[in-house]
Design a protein around this motif. Sequence first.
Motif, PDB file in Angstrom:
ATOM      1  N   ASP A 167       0.862  -1.240  -0.019  1.00 41.33           N
ATOM      2  CA  ASP A 167       0.070   0.224   0.037  1.00 41.33           C
ATOM      3  C   ASP A 167       0.779   1.253  -0.069  1.00 41.33           C
ATOM      4  N   ALA A 168       1.886   1.411   0.824  1.00 42.11           N
ATOM      5  CA  ALA A 168       2.641   2.612   1.142  1.00 42.11           C
ATOM      6  C   ALA A 168       3.403   2.508  -0.373  1.00 42.11           C
ATOM      7  N   GLU A 169       3.813   1.264  -0.958  1.00 37.32           N
ATOM      8  CA  GLU A 169       4.692   1.490  -2.238  1.00 37.32           C
ATOM      9  C   GLU A 169       3.806   2.058  -3.294  1.00 37.32           C
ATOM     10  N   LEU A 170       2.333   1.720  -3.380  1.00 37.94           N
ATOM     11  CA  LEU A 170       1.467   2.299  -4.531  1.00 37.94           C
ATOM     12  C   LEU A 170       1.356   3.772  -4.003  1.00 37.94           C
ATOM     13  N   LEU A 171       1.246   4.189  -2.895  1.00 40.31           N
ATOM     14  CA  LEU A 171       1.127   5.715  -2.634  1.00 40.31           C
ATOM     15  C   LEU A 171       2.274   6.411  -2.980  1.00 40.31           C
ATOM     16  N   ALA A 172       3.336   5.690  -2.889  1.00 42.69           N
ATOM     17  CA  ALA A 172       4.820   6.295  -3.188  1.00 42.69           C
ATOM     18  C   ALA A 172       5.056   6.526  -4.695  1.00 42.69           C
ATOM     19  N   VAL A 173       4.244   5.550  -5.595  1.00 45.04           N
ATOM     20  CA  VAL A 173       4.336   5.718  -6.986  1.00 45.04           C
ATOM     21  C   VAL A 173       3.359   6.897  -7.418  1.00 45.04           C
ATOM     22  N   LYS A 174       2.213   6.759  -6.689  1.00 54.58           N
ATOM     23  CA  LYS A 174       1.332   7.914  -6.808  1.00 54.58           C
ATOM     24  C   LYS A 174       2.060   9.464  -6.621  1.00 54.58           C
ATOM     25  N   LYS A 175       2.766   9.287  -5.370  1.00 52.57           N
ATOM     26  CA  LYS A 175       3.194  10.560  -5.102  1.00 52.57           C
ATOM     27  C   LYS A 175       4.215  11.094  -5.936  1.00 52.57           C
ATOM     28  N   GLY A 176       5.045  10.129  -6.635  1.00 55.22           N
ATOM     29  CA  GLY A 176       6.143  10.293  -7.376  1.00 55.22           C
ATOM     30  C   GLY A 176       7.665  10.138  -6.627  1.00 55.22           C
ATOM     31  N   ASP A 177       7.514   9.545  -5.529  1.00 59.26           N
ATOM     32  CA  ASP A 177       8.625   9.130  -4.801  1.00 59.26           C
ATOM     33  C   ASP A 177       9.329   7.713  -5.479  1.00 59.26           C
ATOM     34  N   VAL A 178       8.574   7.009  -5.977  1.00 54.66           N
ATOM     35  CA  VAL A 178       8.943   5.838  -6.681  1.00 54.66           C
ATOM     36  C   VAL A 178       8.785   5.609  -8.078  1.00 54.66           C
ATOM     37  N   ASP A 179       9.437   5.153  -8.698  1.00 54.50           N
ATOM     38  CA  ASP A 179       9.090   5.104 -10.355  1.00 54.50           C
ATOM     39  C   ASP A 179       8.306   3.927 -10.959  1.00 54.50           C
ATOM     40  N   ILE A 180       8.531   2.829 -10.266  1.00 62.19           N
ATOM     41  CA  ILE A 180       7.903   1.723 -10.741  1.00 62.19           C
ATOM     42  C   ILE A 180       7.391   0.769  -9.461  1.00 62.19           C
ATOM     43  N   PHE A 181       6.027   0.336  -9.769  1.00 66.55           N
ATOM     44  CA  PHE A 181       5.501  -0.325  -8.533  1.00 66.55           C
ATOM     45  C   PHE A 181       5.930  -1.785  -8.966  1.00 66.55           C
ATOM     46  N   THR A 182       6.353  -2.621  -7.875  1.00 64.07           N
ATOM     47  CA  THR A 182       6.823  -3.937  -8.097  1.00 64.07           C
ATOM     48  C   THR A 182       5.932  -5.005  -7.401  1.00 64.07           C
ATOM     49  N   GLY A 183       5.133  -4.405  -6.416  1.00 61.40           N
ATOM     50  CA  GLY A 183       4.131  -5.166  -5.746  1.00 61.40           C
ATOM     51  C   GLY A 183       3.116  -5.800  -6.337  1.00 61.40           C
ATOM     52  N   PHE A 184       2.181  -6.527  -5.725  1.00 62.02           N
ATOM     53  CA  PHE A 184       1.126  -7.002  -6.392  1.00 62.02           C
ATOM     54  C   PHE A 184       0.059  -6.412  -6.082  1.00 62.02           C
ATOM     55  N   LEU A 185      -0.335  -5.945  -7.544  1.00 65.44           N
ATOM     56  CA  LEU A 185      -1.580  -5.161  -7.521  1.00 65.44           C
ATOM     57  C   LEU A 185      -2.923  -5.847  -7.830  1.00 65.44           C
ATOM     58  N   PRO A 186      -3.737  -5.612  -6.963  1.00 69.50           N
ATOM     59  CA  PRO A 186      -5.300  -6.206  -7.307  1.00 69.50           C
ATOM     60  C   PRO A 186      -5.734  -5.536  -8.567  1.00 69.50           C
ATOM     61  N   SER A 187      -6.469  -6.334  -9.344  1.00 65.71           N
ATOM     62  CA  SER A 187      -6.912  -5.810 -10.515  1.00 65.71           C
ATOM     63  C   SER A 187      -8.138  -4.837 -10.408  1.00 65.71           C
ATOM     64  N   GLU A 188      -8.772  -4.650  -9.119  1.00 61.77           N
ATOM     65  CA  GLU A 188      -9.691  -3.719  -8.773  1.00 61.77           C
ATOM     66  C   GLU A 188      -9.073  -2.280  -8.691  1.00 61.77           C
TER      67      GLU A 188
END
Lengths: 723, 321
Positions: free
Chosen positions: A271-292
Amino acid sequence: MKKKVFLLIGLILVLSSTLPIFAQVISPGPASWEPDLTSSGVAISEPFEGYLYDPDVIHGGSLTVATPSDPPELHQWNAGATASYDFLDIFNDYLTRTDPVTGAVVPWIAESWEVSADKLSYVVHLAEGVKFHDGVELTAEDVKWNFDFIMANNFTRMSDVWQILSREKPTEIIDDYTLRFHVAEPYVPFARETLGSPYIYPKHIWEPISEDPTFDWLTFVPSEDQHIGCGPYKFVAYVPNAWYKFEAFDDYWHGKPYLDEIVRPIITSGDAELLAVKKGDVDIFTGFLPSEAIPGLLREEGIGLYLYNNPYMYHWGMNTAKWPFSVKEFRFALANAIDKQDIVDTLLLGYGLPGTHGVEAPFYNFWFNPNVPETYSFDLEKAAEILDDLGWVDTDGDGIREGTGDHAGEPLAFDIGPPIYDPVRCRAAELLSEWFAQIGVDATVQYMEWATLWGKITQPLDSPTKIDSWLLGSSQSPEPTWMHTRLHSDNIPNPNYYGLRNAEYDELALLQGTQFDSSERQATIWRMQEILAEEVPLVVLYFRQSPSVYRNDELTGWVEHFGAGMDHFWNYINLRPIVELSTMSVSVVGTPPPECEIGDDFTLGITYTGPEGPVTTASVSAMLTGDPTPYTLEHVGSGTYECDFDTTDWHEGDYTIRVEAKAMGFISELTTFAIDSVEPFVEEPVEPEEPGFWESYGATVTGVVVVLAVIAVAAVYMYGKKS
Amino acid sequence: MAYIMKRTASRLITFAVVISLLFFLARSAGADPFERYLSEDPRIPLEQIERLRARFGLDKPLHLQYFDFLWNTLNGEFGYSLYYKRPVFDVVMERLPYTLFLMGISVVLSTIVSFVIGVYFAYKRGTKIDTWGTNICMFVRSTPHFWLGMILLIVFAYYIPIFPLFGALTPGVQHENWFEFLKDLLFHYTLPLTTLLVRQIGMYVLYMRNSTVEVLGEDYMVTAKAKGVPKMSIMFKHAARNAMLPMVTVTAMRFGFMVNGAILTETVFSLPGTGRLIYQSIMNDDFFLLQGAFFIISITVLVANLVADLLCAWLDPRIKI
């Protein structure tokens, strides 16, 4: 007592605030194309151009990609965890790589290779000028050392080397950039699987380490200064439990990477990783992303989404040695009772591909046989008919059919084991059970913890504890040798858990391993898929398509890999910053004359200035009408570029000079000069000049002076003698 | 002295039982960590897997493995982590300071704050402040760590980006000195500490309040009031001093459990720590790491227990050592 309490609290606070300092101290350092179809077998459709180095790209920027944990292993000899390869992939390099678009083998540090007529030796030519991060050049010695070291130690994860190369003489050096590899038996995927198996480590670093009597490859932890590779980025720092960082290697043999650095923070929360991608702190999301979560993400600005094919085939496997699965028609019937498209639509929300009859994934284009006869499709009536034809009907009215012959009265009942950690497979098992129930077959779903399930799958076929059928995800790869490994009868019960025994399949599985001609091998692989569609030892339910989320507002050059998310090597070398180009102001300091005569000289000079001062790094060239050779304007200081023109060879007429200036970070500037009229050179009569005094009398005067001087010297001499 | 000896002896027996239990519990899952290799790459020969198992002593019968474990543990050898392939002690010690930092500060601060607030609520018992305060504390202590942590992250790190979203340190920044390092660390630990503090304060305020309420009902408190002893003096000098003994025991026990870490808080904020390490070692079937980590936890809990006993004896003159 008050004093005691305060003393105690104070002591604890001071101690706890200094503890992380000890963590830093205690932590041990980081404790420390031509595609080769003969060996790859994958057809090239569109050659990947990401590997073609572009010197005009503006370098800069940083790529931040999260990793879920510290790398547990810090060198390739004991590496196994994905988190370890996240670390090692950035600063190491291979002899061959796999094309991210086509899946073909890409010659890399190994520029080319030739196989001998008996297919037992390969001459491999290395690229020259490949350097390790400490400046030492990579030669055949390094390559030989790496492969010999693997042969001597049989590293678990490198069986593609030590099971393939000849034990007697695995490698020999021909010259500094050429080696000969000897294989024990002809091995078709040699280039991809053997050459491309290990990173090439520097011999001068690792040989002394390995010769230390206390060296143990399984537990050795390299120190920071031993993280020397020949990959595109070099190691900078690793702070255990927090992050590690690499910077672009200036002398990377393929060209300095466009990005300045790669930083990998350790982020344990998806969850934090996804927020970090949305915020621009991280460029690629590598975790598991639920389809929803996908529709919401697509509304975000600066977020890109790429759906890649997951190489795992999620399948329903069965023990074909056990009744009723031992009856091929029964397997057929059940295969007809599975709606794969429904599984993809409802359980994967459309993010997947229905499984294929021939087992091979449809996205491995070259190997996938699109002509496999559709031996089954979702048709419950047809499934029931097949069972009726077998005579297996419900005799006792309990809704479950019973067998005949030796199994008369025995209900058609079995277990399906999905691993409990995967909700999709658990639900898929339930769906299978519901469909089977509709044709009078009792399938009980046994949810199992992975280790237990795995133990039951790998049991011998006749073991009473072997599970009847199971849902497993097994990986496929662009190299179809897995069709031999997983399904040849010699490999029963592991990894041929299904117990498939088909003489033709076995023969073809061996044959494909000897076919160096890719079209012949393709024909064999295609036939193997037809056999699998007829035998149905397993039913591939689906291939997942996984979303890879990345930021596309600061970096560009994203390479979409056929079988991976955005976190891969080709992006490490192909990503570059999105740069807003500035404008250069042009000031002409040396203008060609509007009219001149043939033979005249003139100097063309232009000064370029950017928003932050003179532009001194531009490349400025001029093209003259009718002259195909460009003129170069040299930088003479302070952003001024000049070039001398000599009109001796010009002809009478009008001329145009077009000057183009290119500089990194700037929009190219084009300046045009017109010389309206060049007149032919007219020779004017020259009047002879009157000779000067010296031209006329110089010689006479000199002669007289010399004679007088001689007489004077003689007189002085005579006078001296007399007196 | 006899008191200390008796307590220590009983702790040693408990310890022997605990380490035996954790050895068998760690293996009860029945999984073999090396079989994972086979499921990933079926071409790896079985002999290779057997060699690896032998390297870690996993080929021996269980009882022999147990004796090896006891012998090695007594010699201070915790073995090698199967996942990290490094000494268990090193792996644990790399993370332990972060956990102790997080838990140490939160335990101390939450104890101090809940001590003061608890006594105050007790003194104001029955008033609106007490009613509201107690209800708020009840609400806060009922909120799950991960939920509170996520809310704090979304609000203070995403929508109002004051604090970082993840990690203990800023990625890629190499600190020039320890001061910079500590500053960065505290900046990253603000939200996790807040999460733990809010919840723990909610919990221990109620604890302290109830303990103080009991003391305030004693006859000597009525006497003190009747004598005209100032309010602050009654609250903290007379009531709180007597009410804090149970709090000392609880606090000492909380120190004992510090090594467990706060798995959920560490996971939500992507912090390094032993809590998460234990979770990962279970997921990776890393027996030796699990044993080592539990061994250290057992020791700290038992030591904290002993310290709690001794502290109580030291603070309470009624207990004779």
